[in-house]
Design an enzyme around this catalytic site. Structure first.
Site, PDB file in Angstrom:
ATOM      1  N   GLN A  51       0.813  -1.224   0.000  1.00  0.00           N
ATOM      2  CA  GLN A  51       0.000   0.000   0.000  1.00  0.00           C
ATOM      3  C   GLN A  51       0.844   1.269   0.000  1.00  0.00           C
ATOM      4  OE1 GLN A  51      -2.621  -1.478   3.416  1.00  0.00           O
ATOM      5  NE2 GLN A  51      -4.051  -0.285   2.175  1.00  0.00           N
ATOM      6  N   CYS A 105     -10.562  -0.095   3.616  1.00  0.00           N
ATOM      7  CA  CYS A 105      -9.144  -0.214   3.281  1.00  0.00           C
ATOM      8  C   CYS A 105      -8.627   1.160   2.887  1.00  0.00           C
ATOM      9  CB  CYS A 105      -8.989  -1.193   2.114  1.00  0.00           C
ATOM     10  SG  CYS A 105      -7.281  -1.459   1.630  1.00  0.00           S
ATOM     11  N   LEU A 106      -7.432   1.511   3.355  1.00  0.00           N
ATOM     12  CA  LEU A 106      -6.879   2.828   3.029  1.00  0.00           C
ATOM     13  C   LEU A 106      -6.611   2.976   1.530  1.00  0.00           C
ATOM     14  CD1 LEU A 106      -4.404   3.438   5.999  1.00  0.00           C
ATOM     15  CD2 LEU A 106      -6.705   4.378   5.684  1.00  0.00           C
ATOM     16  N   HIS A 148      -6.718  -9.279   7.009  1.00  0.00           N
ATOM     17  CA  HIS A 148      -6.852  -8.287   5.929  1.00  0.00           C
ATOM     18  C   HIS A 148      -5.461  -7.866   5.438  1.00  0.00           C
ATOM     19  CE1 HIS A 148      -8.802  -4.447   4.257  1.00  0.00           C
ATOM     20  NE2 HIS A 148      -7.509  -4.209   4.180  1.00  0.00           N
ATOM     21  N   GLU A 149      -4.555  -7.606   6.384  1.00  0.00           N
ATOM     22  CA  GLU A 149      -3.211  -7.130   6.000  1.00  0.00           C
ATOM     23  C   GLU A 149      -2.395  -8.248   5.342  1.00  0.00           C
ATOM     24  OE1 GLU A 149      -2.875  -4.044   5.920  1.00  0.00           O
ATOM     25  OE2 GLU A 149      -4.656  -3.679   7.151  1.00  0.00           O
TER      26      GLU A 149
HETATM   27 NI    NI Z   1      -6.371  -2.693   3.275  1.00  0.00          NI
END
Ligand code: NI
Length: 196
Positions: A51, A105-106, A148-149
């Protein structure tokens, strides 16, 4: 203060790549610190290497103190940190129970989905930012964040976990917003290119 990194948006190919294991830990503490700072700045609970354009198997996460809603806006997120996590080369070695919950999510700002299925409890073997082997167990909300990560390290996004009809609905309902993000991701890549 650590550097705040640009967060890659949906549409950036790095988010769909399988991340590489970390073998050289020289710059990992520095990267982890920058990732934590970036996550606080963005108001997130977790952030994975891809990310921030680092296709490496690392993620950071944090748990925050709950505040009454009227106080939430006045206290900066960084002041509410209860615990932070830095997991390098994480591997789920045990998982049990099923749970569904809401995720965002970012890299997909503003988009959320209910009913994302996860394991309720996980055990994860990993290395800390200095390369020391560690084990952590988590359940419920924290287990959800970790899963998630870890998915990010495989190029998997939260909506990929939805049962197919719900995934289709998510993509349809957010079609315009997702297309906008893809355009923005492309523009961001162009802007970042000269720095590489
Ligand atoms: Ni995420």
């Amino acid at each position: 203060m650590a550097q705040v990194l640009p967060i890659r948006l949906y549409g950036d190919p790095v988010l769909r790549k399988k991340a590489r294991p970390v073998t050289d830990f020289t710059r990992v503490p520095e990267l982890a610190e920058a990732m934590l700072e970036t996550m606080f700045e963005a108001g997130g609970v977790g952030l994975a290497g891809p990310q921030v354009g680092e296709a490496k198997r690392i993620f950071v996460a944090a748990l925050y103190q709950d505040l009454p809603e009227e106080e939430e806006d006045r206290v900066p997120l960084k002041k509410r940190v209860r615990e932070t996590f830095v997991l390098v080369n994480p591997r789920i070695t045990f998982a049990e129970g099923e749970a569904v919950g809401t995720e965002g999510c970012l890299s997909l700002p503003g988009l959320y989905s209910d009913d994302v299925p996860r394991k309720f409890r996980v055990r994860i073997e990993y290395q800390d930012e200095h390369g020391e082997p560690r084990v952590i167990e988590a359940e419920d909300y924290l287990a959800r964040i970790f899963q998630h990560e870890i998915d990010h390290l495989e190029g998997v996004l939260f909506f990929d976990r939805l049962p197919p009809p719900l995934k289709r609905r998510f993509l349809e309902e957010n079609r315009a917003e997702l297309a906008r993000m893809q355009r923005e991701a492309k523009a961001m890549l162009k802007e970042l290119a000269p720095r590489r």
